[in-house]
Motif scaffolding. Structure first.
Motif, PDB file in Angstrom:
ATOM      1  N   GLY A  97       5.806   8.636  -1.245  1.00 30.99           N
ATOM      2  CA  GLY A  97       4.723   9.412  -0.666  1.00 30.99           C
ATOM      3  C   GLY A  97       5.230  10.380   0.383  1.00 30.99           C
ATOM      4  O   GLY A  97       6.418  10.719   0.429  1.00 30.99           O
ATOM      5  N   CYS A  98       4.316  10.801   1.238  1.00 30.36           N
ATOM      6  CA  CYS A  98       4.680  11.789   2.264  1.00 30.36           C
ATOM      7  C   CYS A  98       5.423  11.162   3.432  1.00 30.36           C
ATOM      8  O   CYS A  98       6.060  11.870   4.214  1.00 30.36           O
ATOM      9  N   HIS A  99       5.343   9.822   3.569  1.00 31.10           N
ATOM     10  CA  HIS A  99       5.963   9.069   4.663  1.00 31.10           C
ATOM     11  C   HIS A  99       5.330   9.375   6.018  1.00 31.10           C
ATOM     12  O   HIS A  99       5.858   8.976   7.052  1.00 31.10           O
ATOM     13  N   ARG A 100       4.162  10.064   6.026  1.00 35.80           N
ATOM     14  CA  ARG A 100       3.525  10.427   7.300  1.00 35.80           C
ATOM     15  C   ARG A 100       2.133   9.829   7.453  1.00 35.80           C
ATOM     16  O   ARG A 100       1.695   9.585   8.571  1.00 35.80           O
ATOM     17  N   CYS A 101       1.421   9.632   6.355  1.00 37.21           N
ATOM     18  CA  CYS A 101       0.030   9.197   6.445  1.00 37.21           C
ATOM     19  C   CYS A 101      -0.053   7.692   6.698  1.00 37.21           C
ATOM     20  O   CYS A 101       0.940   6.973   6.654  1.00 37.21           O
ATOM     21  N   THR A 116       1.750   4.495  -3.075  1.00 37.43           N
ATOM     22  CA  THR A 116       0.894   4.783  -4.221  1.00 37.43           C
ATOM     23  C   THR A 116      -0.471   5.316  -3.795  1.00 37.43           C
ATOM     24  O   THR A 116      -1.168   5.945  -4.591  1.00 37.43           O
ATOM     25  N   LEU A 117      -0.855   5.053  -2.546  1.00 39.58           N
ATOM     26  CA  LEU A 117      -2.146   5.513  -2.033  1.00 39.58           C
ATOM     27  C   LEU A 117      -1.973   6.657  -1.040  1.00 39.58           C
ATOM     28  O   LEU A 117      -2.874   6.929  -0.236  1.00 39.58           O
ATOM     29  N   CYS A 118      -0.838   7.346  -1.104  1.00 40.36           N
ATOM     30  CA  CYS A 118      -0.533   8.430  -0.173  1.00 40.36           C
ATOM     31  C   CYS A 118      -1.691   9.443  -0.118  1.00 40.36           C
ATOM     32  O   CYS A 118      -2.180   9.906  -1.145  1.00 40.36           O
ATOM     33  N   ARG A 119      -2.118   9.758   1.071  1.00 39.61           N
ATOM     34  CA  ARG A 119      -3.241  10.670   1.253  1.00 39.61           C
ATOM     35  C   ARG A 119      -2.869  12.123   0.992  1.00 39.61           C
ATOM     36  O   ARG A 119      -3.747  12.998   0.919  1.00 39.61           O
ATOM     37  N   ASN A 120      -1.590  12.389   0.869  1.00 41.55           N
ATOM     38  CA  ASN A 120      -1.128  13.750   0.583  1.00 41.55           C
ATOM     39  C   ASN A 120      -0.515  13.852  -0.812  1.00 41.55           C
ATOM     40  O   ASN A 120       0.296  14.739  -1.075  1.00 41.55           O
ATOM     41  N   ALA A 121      -0.934  12.950  -1.701  1.00 48.67           N
ATOM     42  CA  ALA A 121      -0.330  12.897  -3.037  1.00 48.67           C
ATOM     43  C   ALA A 121      -0.430  14.227  -3.766  1.00 48.67           C
ATOM     44  O   ALA A 121       0.486  14.619  -4.502  1.00 48.67           O
TER      45      ALA A 121
END
Length: 348
Positions: free
Chosen positions: A93-97, A106-111
């Motif tokens: 993912g983005c590693h930030r959210c 898998t649930l990254c908000r910036n996918a």
């Protein structure tokens, strides 16, 4: 280095020479121990067309189930042992959210704005001699066999995460769980259910050999076909199952699970066949739920590895040399594999 590359939409992958990757800041270069061949790979190169939901832009190295030994570390990486064996958590993912901070890439908000979905899905994966991964995505294997561990990154992590979400339905005596589809994920799902719950596990498939394997792991097996739902309900005393796990995701398998559920039960669709299902208030068991799940979290994978090291998860694998990787995919597509095909780039 040699690698299995997805070059074009709806085209069989190729085995070719590609540059050896270099780890960037915060990344690690792994000498690949094993890479599992998954039906999701087949969907990527065979089923999706450009622009479709789920399509990954070619070309990249396949392999989202990977393990290996640390060969080199990038800038800023500390605490990893050179030569140590690790399992790779595939999603990136983005590693930030907030989701990524909890290890739920898998649930990254910036996918929608991320450049790729996962290692081996949009980004070069482990079906090669070497692969790079973020250091945070590595789970230590200790002295456990890293080749046999490779499928844990998906074939065990995905059902493990799904089963954890259904544990409230399976807590207590007299509970029943159903697994539909006894390929690599389904067989491991049976093992996880047996280890984590006291539920009676019912397993079903069209293949006799697959059902015998599940039966040996402690499941009560029911052949697919006419009378299947009636037999499942008979085993449960007519009440139905408390949790059903559809590892296929086709319309008929979803319908079988839904028709087998008890009131207050839960159906989790794990397989990505993409079949639709028509829900009705008057046919669904009261207060039952239908949901899907996607892979799992980094903390989940740490727990999966602990189960593997304790002997609670034993993947059935068939090893292939890298030169035979395309044959592994051919046999996977043809349904000729009984276990998970694991490509071993540096020898058995």
């Amino acid at each position: 280095m040699r690698a299995v590359v997805f070059e074009n939409y709806q085209s069989f992958p190729v085995l070719k020479d590609v540059p050896r990757p270099v780890p960037g800041p915060g990344e690690v270069l792994l000498r690949v121990a094993g890479a599992g061949a998954c039906h999701s790979d087949v969907a990527v190169y065979r089923d999706f067309a450009e622009g479709q939901p789920g399509a990954q832009t070619p070309g990249f190295v396949l392999g989202h189930e990977s393990s290996g030994w640390v060969e080199e570390v990038g800038a800023g990486v500390e605490g990893l042992e050179i030569g140590g064996a690790y399992l790779v958590y595939g999603p990136v993912g983005c590693h930030r959210c907030a989701a990524c901070a909890a290890g739920a890439d898998t649930l990254c908000r910036n996918a929608a704005t991320n450049p790729y979905m996962a290692i081996g899905l949009g980004r070069d994966g482990g079906m090669a001699e070497y692969v790079t991964a973020p250091a945070r995505n590595l789970v230590p294997l200790g002295d456990a066999d890293p080749v046999a561990a490779a499928p844990l990154a998906d074939a065990a992590l995905t059902p493990y995460h799904a089963i954890k979400t259904a544990l409230p339905q399976l807590a207590g005596g007299g509970r029943f769980a159903l697994v539909v589809g006894l390929g690599g994920l389904g067989q491991i799902a049976v093992q996880i259910l047996r280890a984590l719950t006291g539920a009676t596990v019912i397993a079903t498939d069209m293949k006799e050999e697959a059902m015998r394997t599940a039966e040996a792991a402690g499941a009560v097996v029911v052949p697919a076909g006419p009378g299947q739902v009636e037999r499942i309900r008979e085993i449960t005393g007519g009440r139905g199952v408390d949790a059903a796990f559809d590892v296929v995701g086709a319309s008929p398998t979803i319908a079988t699970c839904a028709a087998s559920m008890a009131q207050g039960g839960r159906l989790i669709v794990i397989g990505i066949d993409g079949g639709p299902y028509e829900w009705s208030f008057f046919t669904a068991p009261y207060e039952s739920t239908i949901s899907n799940t996607y892979w799992g979290t980094i903390p989940d994978l740490h727990e999966v590895v602990e189960m593997y090291r304790a002997g609670q998860i034993v993947p059935e694998i068939e090893r292939f040399a890298l030169d035979d990787a395309l044959e592994a995919y051919r046999r996977l597509e043809a349904g000729e594999l009984s276990g998970r095909a694991v490509v071993v780039p540096h020898g058995n």
